[in-house]
Structures are given as structure tokens and as C-alpha cells.
Design an enzyme around this catalytic site. Structure first.
Site, PDB file in Angstrom:
ATOM      1  CD1 TRP A 147      -2.282  -2.136   1.620  1.00 30.32           C
ATOM      2  CD2 TRP A 147      -2.926  -1.034  -0.361  1.00 30.32           C
ATOM      3  NE1 TRP A 147      -3.397  -2.840   1.227  1.00 30.32           N
ATOM      4  CE2 TRP A 147      -3.961  -1.992   0.009  1.00 30.32           C
ATOM      5  CE3 TRP A 147      -3.242  -0.191  -1.302  1.00 30.32           C
ATOM      6  CZ2 TRP A 147      -4.754  -2.531  -0.787  1.00 30.32           C
ATOM      7  CZ3 TRP A 147      -4.233  -0.542  -2.227  1.00 30.32           C
ATOM      8  CH2 TRP A 147      -5.006  -1.790  -1.899  1.00 30.32           C
ATOM      9  CG  ASP A 169      -3.345   4.278   4.000  1.00 30.92           C
ATOM     10  OD1 ASP A 169      -4.444   4.153   4.299  1.00 30.92           O
ATOM     11  OD2 ASP A 169      -2.962   3.919   2.941  1.00 30.92           O
ATOM     12  CE  LYS A 204      -9.231  -2.293   2.834  1.00 31.68           C
ATOM     13  NZ  LYS A 204      -8.212  -1.574   2.559  1.00 31.68           N
TER      14      LYS A 204
END
Ligand SMILES: *Cc1c(COP(=O)(O)O)cnc(C)c1O
Length: 365
Positions: A108, A178, A202
């Protein structure tokens, strides 16, 4: 295959949601607050929806203890959208032309780093690629620039299962985190980062919304090319409604925040998350059949990655776990192996059932 009860869903995202939240959404779907319509069918600018919006923002502010000098934006386009929006909104703050530092600890943050290169100089200040993203480079090895607009890191790498135990200290440069996959999973001191961002799919709600929490003094410096919908100061000035917002996701996040407040808030869920992760890692560590490859101090409490030492048993493991109602354990294709995502909504019973299954599978293998 059909189940007469809900399965335990270990998917990384979209992911399992609290049963109470789903029930409430189902119960009020046809007639929300006596309006004779669902919340999904009304104007985002109606008084009723604006109440939902205000409450969502307030509840998030209280759950995370967000200081008043931070703006909360409810946007679309996901974490990947923000990978572009972040440089467009912040890079112009750099002294000597658009520039930012990136800490790459997995797939990511690597995506964030690559995207940023379109908008200015993205400096790779540290990377654990050579260690197969099983660790976090020690802070004293990071090569931070003196003229970067910000430093970006990924607080929890969803694919590798690597999590920063603490917010790194990068001095005066604004830090961008993040938190897509550990949002609201533990207490975070909001003032330690200038920007926190993440999609809600999530750990909060169904897909469709990205939350950006940004320090107000950083607003108002976006590049001219910035799309209106991702210009943070424009969105801050319109209650994130420069266009139609993702009303379903906002409403569901609202139910999720009430659920979390009802559980006792972030402190309580943090304890439960730690307990779940500890149980699973303890089981993996005592086993000679399974293994986790992440350096211990950086193991994720949210995404527990593991491998069967005999990988020829992978397909059988997945088929049998699936049949037992323990689903979505296949690891990301970039990482291989297995992954159990155990976000806030995963009950302790789910983790215990998984361990029981794994112990039994090992015994029978
Ligand atoms: C899922 C995820 C993303 C990407 O989010 P999208 O909403 O799919 O764009 C980014 N970062 C992390 C850490 C993630 O887990």
C-alpha cells in the site's frame, strides 16, 4: 453451500460488519425515522440527512478525540484517490518545488509512493522491500529530506500484516498516515499527524467513503489541477458536499460509530483487538505446522498473515476452512499464504473458532 447462521468472515475489505449494525439497517430500511422512505432515497441536503451527517462527524470527533484545529472530510475515491489528492493538496507547501518523503513498508505505501511521482518529487526515504516487507526500517536509517512538504507512511500494511506500534517521529515536517486498515482499532493521538486518511470498508462501514482528517492550517494550497472533489479546502468549505456524497456509506458509518460508542469506545475495542491478535499469534508461534514471518514487534493486530509450512496443503486448508464457515482466509495474491483479517467487528469467538479449526487441521494433516 448454505449456512443457517452467519459465517465468520476474515475478508480484508470489504469486511465483516457488526451484526447489530446490519440488523438495525435492515430493520429501518423501508421506513427510516417514520418518513415512509429509506435513508438512501432522500436528499443529502435534507434536514434529516444533514442530521445524520452532523452526528457522524461529531461521533468520529469524540471517538478519536479529534482536536478542533482538524477538519473531517467525508470523500469518495478510496485510499487510492487520496494517494493522488495528498500530493495535489500538500506538495505545493514544499520550499523548493513540489516534493515529499515516502516510507515504503508494503504494497500500500508502495502504491502511494508511485502515485505521488506524477505530481512532484517523491523521495523514497526508507523501504523494507529487500526484507520482503516483513519488517519496518529502523527510524534512524530513514533518509528524510529537509525540504519535503510532508512524510507519508502506512500505519498498517493490510497485505503483509505489518503495523507501526507507534507514530514515528519525523520532526517538524507534517506527517501523513494511511490508516485504512487500522482506523479506530486503537487509541491514536491525532495531534501526532497532520493528516490521517483511510477508506471505511476495512474497519468501519461498507465501501464508498474515504475519511480524511486534516490539520486546518494545511488547507488552501492545492495545485491548480486538483479535481474539485479532492480539493480539501473546497470540501471543507461545503461540509464535503461539493457533489453528492456517498449517503449509504455515511449512514452506515454512523451506525458503526454508535455501535463502537456502545462497546465502550476505542479504548475498549483496542483491548479486545489486542486479545484477539495475541491469541492467534500465540497459537501460530507454538505451532510447527504454521508460521508468521513478520518481525514480532511489527506484527499487525488487524491482518494476521500466516503460511502453512507445507504449501501443498493450501488448497485443502482453504476448502475445509470455508466448509467450516471460516471464510476468506486466502492471502493477497502479492503475498501468498493465508491472512485472517480480524477487525473491530470480528468477535473473539471467531478467532477462537479459527484457532480450533487450525489445530484440528494440523492434527489431521
Ligand atoms: C485497502 C487499502 C487501501 C486502498 O483503499 P481503496 O479504498 O481500495 O482505494 C489503501 N491503503 C491501505 C492500507 C489499505 O488497506
Amino acid at each position: 453451500m448454505s449456512f443457517d447462521h452467519r459465517i465468520f468472515n476474515f475478508a480484508a475489505g470489504p469486511a465483516t460488519l457488526p451484526e447489530e449494525v446490519l440488523k438495525q439497517a435492515a430493520d429501518e430500511m423501508l421506513n427510516w425515522r417514520g418518513l415512509g422512505t429509506s435513508v438512501l432515497e432522500i436528499s443529502h441536503r435534507s434536514k434529516e440527512f444533514m442530521e445524520v451527517y452532523e452526528e457522524v462527524v461529531q461521533d468520529l470527533r469524540s471517538l478519536m478525540n479529534i482536536p478542533s484545529n482538524y477538519e473531517i472530510l467525508l470523500l469518495q475515491g478510496g485510499g487510492l484517490g487520496q494517494n493522488a489528492a495528498i500530493p495535489m493538496n500538500l506538495m505545493p507547501l514544499a520550499k523548493n518545488g513540489p516534493k515529499a518523503d515516502y516510507i515504503v513498508t508494503g504494497i500500500w505505501s508502495e502504491k502511494s509512493y508511485k502515485e505521488a511521482q506524477k505530481y512532484g518529487i517523491a523521495n523514497l526515504a526508507a523501504s523494507s522491500a529487500a526484507e520482503k516487507f516483513n519488517t519496518i526500517p529502523p527510524r534512524n536509517t530513514w533518509k528524510l529530506s529537509s525540504d519535503a512538504a510532508y512524510v507519508l507512511y502506512c500505519a498498517n500494511e493490510t497485505i503483509g500484516g505489518v503495523e507501526f506500534p507507534d507514530v514515528p517521529d519525523v520532526g517538524k515536517t507534517p506527517l501523513v498516515a494511511d490508516i485504512s486498515s487500522n482506523f479506530l482499532s486503537k487509541e491514536m493521538d491525532v495531534s501526532q499527524c497532520a493528516v490521517w486518511f483511510g477508506g471505511v470498508q476495512k474497519n468501519i462501514a461498507p465501501a464508498g467513503m474515504t475519511i480524511v482528517i486534516v490539520r486546518k492550517d494545511l488547507l488552501g494550497h492545492s495545485m491548480g489541477i486538483t479535481p474539485l472533489i479532492w480539493d480539501w479546502s473546497v470540501q471543507a468549505g461545503t461540509q464535503s458536499m461539493i457533489n453528492t456524497p456517498p449517503t449509504f456509506s455515511i449512514y452506515m458509518a454512523g451506525l458503526g460509530f454508535k455501535w463502537l460508542l456502545g462497546q465502550g469506545g476505542v479504548k475498549v475495542i483496542e483491548k479486545r483487538n489486542q486479545e484477539k491478535a495475541d491469541l492467534l499469534y500465540q497459537f501460530l508461534d507454538q505451532s510447527s505446522f504454521y508460521e508468521n514471518r513478520v518481525e514480532k514487534q511489527y506484527r499487525s493486530r488487524m491482518n494476521v498473515t500466516f503460511f502453512l509450512k507445507d504449501e501443498s496443503l493450501n488448497a485443502e486448508f482453504l476448502a475445509q476452512s470455508n466448509a467450516a464457515g471460516l471464510v476468506a482466509l486466502r492471502g493477497h495474491k502479492a503475498a501468498g499464504g493465508m491472512r485472517a483479517s480480524i477487525y473491530n467487528a470480528m468477535p473473539l469467538a471467531g478467532v477462537k473458532a479459527l484457532i480450533e479449526f487450525m489445530r484440528d487441521f494440523e492434527r489431521r494433516a
